[in-house]
Design a protein around this motif. Sequence first.
Motif, short mmCIF file in Angstrom:
data_model
loop_
_atom_site.label_atom_id
_atom_site.label_comp_id
_atom_site.label_asym_id
_atom_site.label_seq_id
_atom_site.Cartn_x
_atom_site.Cartn_y
_atom_site.Cartn_z
N GLN A 38 -5.77 -3.03 0.73
CA GLN A 38 -4.98 -1.91 0.23
C GLN A 38 -4.73 -2.05 -1.27
O GLN A 38 -4.70 -1.05 -2.00
N TYR A 41 -7.84 -0.92 -3.02
CA TYR A 41 -7.88 0.55 -3.00
C TYR A 41 -6.90 1.15 -4.00
O TYR A 41 -7.21 2.11 -4.70
N ALA A 45 -7.87 3.48 -7.08
CA ALA A 45 -7.30 4.83 -7.19
C ALA A 45 -6.56 5.01 -8.52
O ALA A 45 -6.71 6.04 -9.19
#
Length: 165
Positions: A38, A41, A45
Amino acid sequence: MDALTRLHRSLAGGDEEELAEDSILGDTEDLCSLSPLQRIYAFAACLVAGLALMILSFIVFARPIKFAVMFTFGNILAVGSTAFVMGPQKQLRMMFDPVRLYATAIYVGCVVLALIFALWIHDKLLTLIAIICEICALFWYSLSYIPFARRMVSDLMVKFCDTEL
């Protein structure tokens, strides 16, 4: 050690022995409950959003105030994205390392000045000058992570600007 942990450690910098003693994951474990995947990610992002804002800001280049706000916030997002990988404490330690202290201070100062010039003073010329200084400071700051890069750029600039033949 799985591939994701190796990716995380390579993005954060350092070798495996050093990281085993001073875990980068430890900085972020206390602050959030994101898994390593996560965090990768979130890093991606944030980086993509920051780069997109910086690129899209050139569409409104004719309006320097909007350009400065979009570009500066995109820049902050892109630089701040690494906090997901290495943790905010380690990122701040690295930013305020004596090698990077002046570049960090100039970069942060230019970011603040660009926003002040754009949002409160509404001066297009000062805003553009602050943005140019912000870009140069970020470039110089980024060079501090590459061994001998600052010296090489300095030597090239001296040779380029030297007027003697």
